[in-house]
Design an enzyme around this catalytic site. Structure first.
Site, PDB file in Angstrom:
ATOM      1  CG  ASP A 156      66.454 -23.014  10.717  1.00  0.00           C
ATOM      2  OD1 ASP A 156      67.678 -23.172  10.872  1.00  0.00           O
ATOM      3  OD2 ASP A 156      65.949 -22.651   9.628  1.00  0.00           O
ATOM      4  CG  ASN A 157      68.338 -26.501   9.996  1.00  0.00           C
ATOM      5  OD1 ASN A 157      67.374 -26.030   9.393  1.00  0.00           O
ATOM      6  ND2 ASN A 157      69.581 -26.203   9.663  1.00  0.00           N
ATOM      7  CG  ASP A 173      67.681 -20.490   7.567  1.00  0.00           C
ATOM      8  OD1 ASP A 173      68.193 -21.616   7.543  1.00  0.00           O
ATOM      9  OD2 ASP A 173      66.651 -20.192   6.939  1.00  0.00           O
ATOM     10  CG  ASP A 174      70.927 -23.573   7.139  1.00  0.00           C
ATOM     11  OD1 ASP A 174      69.923 -24.135   7.598  1.00  0.00           O
ATOM     12  OD2 ASP A 174      71.235 -23.591   5.931  1.00  0.00           O
ATOM     13  CG  HIS A 201      60.540 -22.158   4.029  1.00  0.00           C
ATOM     14  ND1 HIS A 201      61.830 -22.619   4.021  1.00  0.00           N
ATOM     15  CD2 HIS A 201      59.953 -22.701   2.928  1.00  0.00           C
ATOM     16  CE1 HIS A 201      62.022 -23.408   2.977  1.00  0.00           C
ATOM     17  NE2 HIS A 201      60.879 -23.470   2.300  1.00  0.00           N
ATOM     18  CB  CYS A 254      64.217 -24.240   7.791  1.00  0.00           C
ATOM     19  SG  CYS A 254      63.855 -24.413   6.032  1.00  0.00           S
TER      20      CYS A 254
END
Length: 665
Positions: A298-299, A52-53, A150, A92
């Site tokens: 995810d990003n 994540d991130d 999410h 995300c």
């Protein structure tokens, strides 16, 4: 005319949490299994690890010299490292929806990160859309999710009964997935967003728990094909890591200098250890040569200096917000030491797995299979890649982008301005080439606008061409006989109709809703307010347009003249519901309805309403409000209770309205 609809293209609606037009094309199709695996060959396992991130420049194999990621770097050396891999969105939830469906986020109904309740929407990834478990089940796959989901913002009631939960999408096992909103992160047991989860060991760290669960899942399913998504909550803020690792990085040279972040580095080392354990488990079980292991983000990273030399970061469609690391490791199939520049996206994962399993992805996905890239190591030509982010985050306004070959166009959705870049020569996107290459800019704009139109994301502009049937045309030439005057405040100054204007004059706070006697004839309507003069005094010279049932139940778009501010008020049973709203203060100071031709429009499209403004130069997109979780105007029974409405709120002086027109498609 400006914005995403300026070509006047027709729009298709969104149904529930998904794009209605896409649903028809996404029904399960036996053609997926048209080419079963050869006798004696089982489909390959796939382990997809998402971080994540994770920023572009945060792994050693992508150039970082402060963070220590030896396991990931080893996989990059012994496998393939992509240099033009993209997340399907700059945030995300939409990227996760793309992974699950192989479709662009605009076709899934998930275009923004999903906020926690209470919220004035009810978004989730609809189980009506075939997702990864549905697609892979015919090939004999068992499917598992370990970690973050999410894709539903409903965080109350039994988990398995919440709309859009991973069980509803057919996952065989769902492990350590959030029960509450994950907002600010929580990495040590007990976990605030998984309150009923017992620890497996004292002082348990969440990333380590995901690692143990992933190893156990692989071991349990070693005798059958499996797809496992190891979905990390790290390295998302708020950053927190094991104290010994934090101390290690704080003691390193350069720890206090940007872009080095000791806590993030410590979190990333736990991720690195996780990937190493997964790779070792596959080898120990004799599965490594039968398993594709993918690691990505995810990003883009939220820290811009973690994406260097790329421009921007999380929430933006410049390269720093969407270009991400991607490592593919598959001993015996993916040749070692490869660096591949093929543009690829999250939407490509599912069609690639179908292809590797022996199926034919055909035209069922927006993504395409990159199996030939993995198995033969070639760079391949592919069609354009699209991104649409129609929301506000930070100071970023709604925008969209398309990459075709080495050219990329970024277009802002309000006024239609665009920028063109050549990514091979200018990966930092510092030189706008749209004036030098106007034909290429026009070509990419056409591609992007066609993609947006096909998605059905935006309603048609509020023009008679798109809404030909007049339902209400009020010019205030006579009186308010057809209107109910509903006071919202305790004091209500009397309105006056005079000379083709509705006027409210007061020296104390007055808020009146003017409700017509006309209900919307469909869920495809446009209501246009012609404002008159503003008070230019006090603090509340505000006008509204939209729908109202009574003084305690309405959805009205507002314009505050003193602050040049726009927004929306959803009132249900007397309470204003604002949770889930985007940071529309980004628009403050940019809208002016004082000009002679200025108009403000409320366009209903099912349970979504979109604001457009005409400041004299044509209609511009402002924002969209999704009210499905509170009031579903797509329901005829609900809609029948509401009427077209305007409103005035002021505390000093006079505000006038010139007219209100409502039309339906």
């Amino acid at each position: 005319m400006h914005g995403p609809n300026r070509n006047g293209l027709s729009r298709r609606g969104l149904l529930g949490g998904a794009a209605g037009a896409a649903l028809a094309s996404l029904v399960p199709d036996p053609a997926f299994a048209a080419r079963p695996p050869a006798p004696g060959r089982r489909p390959p396992n796939v382990v997809f690890v998402s971080v994540d991130d994770l920023g572009w420049d945060e792994l050693g194999s992508y150039g970082n010299t402060f963070n220590e990621t030896p396991e990931l770097d080893r996989l990059a050396r012994e496998g393939m490292r992509f240099t033009s891999a993209y997340a399907a969105a700059p945030l995300c939830s939409p990227t996760r929806a793309a992974l699950m469906t192989g479709r662009y986020p605009v076709r899934t109904g998930i275009t923004d990160f999903l906020r926690g309740e209470p919220a004035a929407s009810d978004k989730y990834l609809s189980p009506d859309i075939p997702t990864l478990p549905d697609v892979l089940r015919p090939f004999g796959y068992t499917t598992g999710l370990v970690g973050k989901w999410h894709l539903t913002e409903t965080y109350s009631g039994p988990y398995e009964e919440r709309p859009g939960n991973p069980h509803a999408h057919g996952f065989d096992e769902v492990i350590v997935s959030e029960r509450k909103y994950i907002g600010d992160g929580d990495y040590f047991h007990p976990y605030s967003f998984i309150p009923d989860l017992p620890a497996r060991e004292p002082g348990e760290y969440l990333t380590d728990r995901l690692t143990a669960e992933a190893v156990d899942y692989i071991t349990r399913h070693r005798h059958e094909p499996f797809f496992l998504h190891v979905s990390n909550y790290a390295v998302h803020t708020t950053l927190d890591a094991k104290p010994d690792l934090v101390a290690k990085y704080r003691a390193k040279p350069g720890a206090g200098q940007a872009p080095n972040r000791p806590v993030l580095a410590a979190m990333l080392e736990s991720i690195d250890q996780q990937v190493g354990r997964i790779a070792d488990t596959l080898a120990d079980l004799g599965l490594d040569r039968d398993t594709l292991l993918l690691v990505t983000s995810d990003n883009g990273g939220p820290y811009r200096d973690a994406n260097q030399p790329l421009r921007g970061g999380k929430g933006e469609l410049y390269e720093g917000g969407i270009r991400v690391p991607l490592i593919a490791y598959w001993p015996g199939t993916v040749a070692p030491g490869q660096r591949n520049a093929t543009p690829t996206s999250t939407v490509d994962v599912l069609p690639t797995v179908v292809d590797l399993a022996g199926g034919d992805p055909g035209g069922r996905f927006d993504g395409r299979s990159i199996a030939p890239v993995l198995t033969a190591g070639h760079e391949v030509e592919r069609g354009p890649l699209f991104w649409v982010y129609p929301h506000f985050i930070g100071r970023t306004h709604p925008h969209a982008a398309v990459r075709s070959g080495q050219f990329k166009l970024v277009q802002y959705l309000r006024d239609g301005r665009s920028e063109l870049y050549h990514l091979a020569r200018d990966p930092a996107e510092g030189s706008d080439l749209s004036a030098r290459h106007p034909q290429k800019a026009r070509q990419l704009r056409t591609l992007l606008e066609s993609h947006i139109a096909d998605s059905g994301l935006f309603p048609a502009l509020p023009t008679p061409e798109h809404y030909p049937t007049v339902e209400l045309a009020e010019s205030f030439d006579t009186d308010l006989r057809r209107w109910s005057v509903l006071p919202v405040t305790a004091y209500a100054a009397p309105p006056v109709v005079d000379g083709g204007r509705l006027a409210v004059t007061t020296d104390r706070m007055t808020h009146l809703v003017f409700r017509s006697d006309v209900a919307p004839g469909s869920d495809r309507v446009a209501v246009v307010l012609d404002p008159g003069t503003f008070a230019e005094a006090g603090t509340q010279d505000t006008v509204f347009v939209g729908l109202a049932r009574d003084a305690g139940n309405y959805l009205l778009f507002r314009y505050h003249n003193g602050l040049r501010r726009v927004g929306w008020d959803l009132r249900v049973d007397g309470a204003l519901i604002t949770a889930g709203a985007e940071p529309l203060d980004n628009l403050d100071g940019t809208v002016d309805l004082t000009g002679p031709a200025a108009r403000y429009a409320f366009v209903l499209h099912g349970h979504r309403a979109t604001a457009y403004v005409d400041q004299g130069g044509g209609w511009e997109f402002l924002f969209t409000a999704d009210t499905g979780g509170a009031v579903d105007f797509g329901d005829p029974a609900v809609r029948a209770q509401y009427r077209y409405a305007a409103s005035v709120r002021l505390d000093d002086g006079t505000v006038t309205l010139d007219g209100l027109t409502a039309r339906r498609a």
